[in-house]
Structures are given as C-alpha cells and as structure tokens.
Design an enzyme around this catalytic site. Sequence first.
Site, PDB file in Angstrom:
ATOM      1  N   ARG A  55       0.850  -1.185   0.000  1.00 14.75           N
ATOM      2  CA  ARG A  55       0.000   0.000   0.000  1.00 14.75           C
ATOM      3  C   ARG A  55       0.892   1.243   0.000  1.00 14.75           C
ATOM      4  NH1 ARG A  55       1.762   1.747   3.904  1.00 14.75           N
ATOM      5  NH2 ARG A  55       0.769   3.748   3.556  1.00 14.75           N
ATOM      6  N   ALA A  57       0.853   5.144  -2.263  1.00 12.88           N
ATOM      7  CA  ALA A  57       0.689   5.439  -3.690  1.00 12.88           C
ATOM      8  C   ALA A  57       1.844   4.956  -4.579  1.00 12.88           C
ATOM      9  CB  ALA A  57       0.425   6.937  -3.865  1.00 12.88           C
ATOM     10  N   ASP A 246      -1.960  10.927  -2.446  1.00  9.80           N
ATOM     11  CA  ASP A 246      -2.372   9.852  -3.355  1.00  9.80           C
ATOM     12  C   ASP A 246      -2.708  10.379  -4.735  1.00  9.80           C
ATOM     13  OD1 ASP A 246      -3.006   8.750  -0.474  1.00  9.80           O
ATOM     14  OD2 ASP A 246      -2.653   7.085  -1.846  1.00  9.80           O
ATOM     15  N   ASN A 256      -5.394  12.509   0.145  1.00  4.16           N
ATOM     16  CA  ASN A 256      -4.489  11.728   0.988  1.00  4.16           C
ATOM     17  C   ASN A 256      -5.338  11.029   2.052  1.00  4.16           C
ATOM     18  OD1 ASN A 256      -1.751  10.911   1.649  1.00  4.16           O
ATOM     19  ND2 ASN A 256      -1.969  12.130   3.510  1.00  4.16           N
ATOM     20  N   LYS A 257      -4.695  10.232   2.865  1.00  8.04           N
ATOM     21  CA  LYS A 257      -5.407   9.432   3.869  1.00  8.04           C
ATOM     22  C   LYS A 257      -6.417  10.251   4.648  1.00  8.04           C
ATOM     23  CE  LYS A 257      -5.202   5.947   4.416  1.00  8.04           C
ATOM     24  NZ  LYS A 257      -6.210   5.098   3.728  1.00  8.04           N
TER      25      LYS A 257
HETATM   26  O1  MRU Z   1      -4.698   3.460   2.172  1.00  8.86           O
HETATM   27  P1  MRU Z   1      -3.209   3.649   2.117  1.00  8.86           P
HETATM   28  O2  MRU Z   1      -2.538   3.143   3.341  1.00  8.86           O
HETATM   29  O3  MRU Z   1      -2.620   3.110   0.837  1.00  8.86           O
HETATM   30  O4  MRU Z   1      -3.016   5.229   2.079  1.00  8.86           O
HETATM   31  C1  MRU Z   1      -1.716   5.749   1.922  1.00  8.86           C
HETATM   32  C2  MRU Z   1      -1.632   7.218   2.037  1.00  8.86           C
HETATM   33  O5  MRU Z   1      -2.619   7.911   2.151  1.00  8.86           O
HETATM   34  C3  MRU Z   1      -0.270   7.837   1.923  1.00  8.86           C
HETATM   35  O6  MRU Z   1      -0.209   9.015   2.654  1.00  8.86           O
HETATM   36  C4  MRU Z   1       0.026   8.156   0.448  1.00  8.86           C
HETATM   37  O7  MRU Z   1      -0.163   7.028  -0.360  1.00  8.86           O
HETATM   38  C5  MRU Z   1       1.387   8.675   0.234  1.00  8.86           C
HETATM   39  S1  MRU Z   1       2.570   7.391   0.458  1.00  8.86           S
HETATM   40  C6  MRU Z   1       4.074   7.878   0.024  1.00  8.86           C
END
Ligand code: MRU
Length: 360
Positions: A55, A57, A246, A256-257
């Site tokens: 997981r 991005a 993301d 983002n998350k």
């Molecule tokens: O659902 P996830 O754990 O894949 O979410 C990840 C995120 O939101 C990260 O902050 C994002 O992908 C950036 S990672 C370098």
Amino acid sequence: MANMAKNTDFSFTAIEWEEDHLRIIDQTFLPSREIYTNLNNAGQVWEAIKHLKVRGAPAIGIAAAYGLYMGAREIPDSTFESFYLEVERLNEYIATSRPTAVNLQWALDRIMTTLQAHKDKEVSELKEIMLDTAKTIHQEDQRLCKLIGENGLEVISNNASILTHCNTGGLATARFGTAFSVIWHAHDSKKLKQVWVDETRPLLQGARLTSWELKKEEIPFKLITDSTAGFLMQQGLVDIVVVGADRITANGDTANKIGTYSLAVLADAHDIPFYVAAPYSTIDLALEDGSEIPVEERNSEEITKIGNKEIAPPKTKVYNPAFDITPNRLITGFITDKGIIKPDYKKNLQKIVEETSVEV
Ligand code: MRU
C-alpha cells in the site's frame, strides 16, 4: 558541524524484483511480524493491492507495473495488435484494485505508452521491454524519494517538531518515502527534534507502520491519537505538518489518507505550515480539481472492529472513506523531486510534470 549529514542509508527494502517474481513485506502483519511474501502473477498482485499487503501510492504503482508484466508474460506470442488488446484488458483489471492513488494508473499507462513506442518489435521482445519499464519505474521512485527528502530540508527549521499522518515511508515507496523521506533527511542532518505520529484510524498505518519504520531508523517520535493534533498545535508543540499524497490535481487539491484535511484546517487555524510531499508521478493534470478524484470507500468492518474485536453494536451503519481532499488554499507548498512548489499551483505543477522526461 550542526547540520552536517551523517550520510547513512535507509535500512530496508519492502518491495523487490527477484528473478521472476515480486517479493514484498506483507504490511498487514506489521508491526508484530515481519513476513515476506512472493507475488507470481497479476491476480496475486491485484489481491495484494486490494487487501493492503502492499500500500502507499508509489508502492502500488510499482507493484502494478510488475503485475502487468507478469500477466503479459502468460499471453502466447502473437501479433502486436492481439497482444496489446490482451494487455489492455490486464491493465483495466489491475486498475480496479484501488481507485484513488493515481500512481497505479500512471505506472500502467507508462507501460502501455512504451509498448506503443515499440510496436514494430516481436511480442517476446515486448515482454522483456515491459519488465525493463517496471524496473525503471521502481528505480526511478528510489531516486525521486531521495530527492524529495533532500529538497524538503529547505522548509524544515532547526530543532523541528514535525507532525505526520498515515505511512509514507519505505513501506509506501521504493525507498525512503515521501513525507517520511523529509523526516529521515531532517534527522540525518540533525535538524529534527521529534516526530508526532498520528495513529491514523481506522487501519492504523501511523501506529503500525510509521512507528515501526521510525523505530527501525532510530528517529525520535511520539505516537498520538488523531484527535490529539489540535491540542498539540494549541500548545505550540508542532512546527510543521508534512504529509504524503495519493493524487494531486492540476490546481493543487490533494487526496491523501482520511484525516489529512482536518489536519490542514487545524494547521491553518494555528498558523502552522502544511506541506505535501510527493513525486511527479502523483500529479494528475487530467483532473482540474479535487471534486473529480474518485475516493475509495472501504468495508465497514475496518471501523466496527479492531483486530477481531467488535467495538460497535451489531449491524451498525458505517461510512468509511479511505481518503479525503485537502483544498489547495490550505497547502503551504509541495515538496517534490523538482524542489519546493508554491502557488500558482496550476502553473507550477504543470511546469514540473512537463519538465520531467519519461524514458520509453
Ligand atoms: O490506504 P493507504 O494506506 O494506501 O493510504 C496511503 C496514504 O494515504 C499515503 O499518505 C500516500 O499514499 C502517500 S505514500 C508515500
């Protein structure tokens, strides 16, 4: 010398191509168990992305690229047209694994563009070109993440307390991470006091993964619940917020998350700089603004259960968006592989994407 870098290296690799398969740390077992698993075909890659074994991005973009190759190598050698059609189907299938992070579709599209550029070649050769492109995407991400960390030092003051959200480190990328790379380089340059790590409900990427990585890298941190951030800021205990992304649309709106938008509002209310760290591959110029970003909704059990324990009454209705959108006006700047990007975002984001030469 105060800010002299130690010039050490990042301590682990979470995703690796080994001869004929992909080897990943299965992130669902962390932090209690460090289990590696092999992915041997497109279906296994799809499943690993869907269920968050891999997981973050950039990491899902890398996995998807290898997945497309592993699917394509099973297609019998034929004409370019029929091979390309089959690969397009695989592309569409892998893209259904997760919708929000653009790096996934970006990596798949990059391979499709490469295929088109070599359409005069034999299919057997095209398969090798697909693998080479996946490896290039993988190696490129290592380089971009290192640059993000180095460039980020410009916005980190001495003795900084950095607040971050979710996991953006070596688990989420090829190496070093995005926001995590900024933290890593700030620590390496002796600019960091400590990191505040949001636990990141509901799947606890902060508590489970970022804490695990920070411990491995021996970087000082404290874990907080997501709802503690405002209280910390009120007390003057946060100098800067740095998060990952993301998908960044043409105008700078950022997915983002879930919880990132709330942090940006809080940072704005307390006059604290709020930075988004991301490589150019997370910028989606095809979308005008954040309202066009598909936001993944995940299943209700992620909220009603912690581990195997039910924490809500049976049949409780749930809304579980995995991401939120932070509007551009709340973002102080983007920390990218090309340097710090400030408004006018529409103009400056477009410029860095156009300046990036992509090998085909
Ligand atoms: O659902 P996830 O754990 O894949 O979410 C990840 C995120 O939101 C990260 O902050 C994002 O992908 C950036 S990672 C370098």
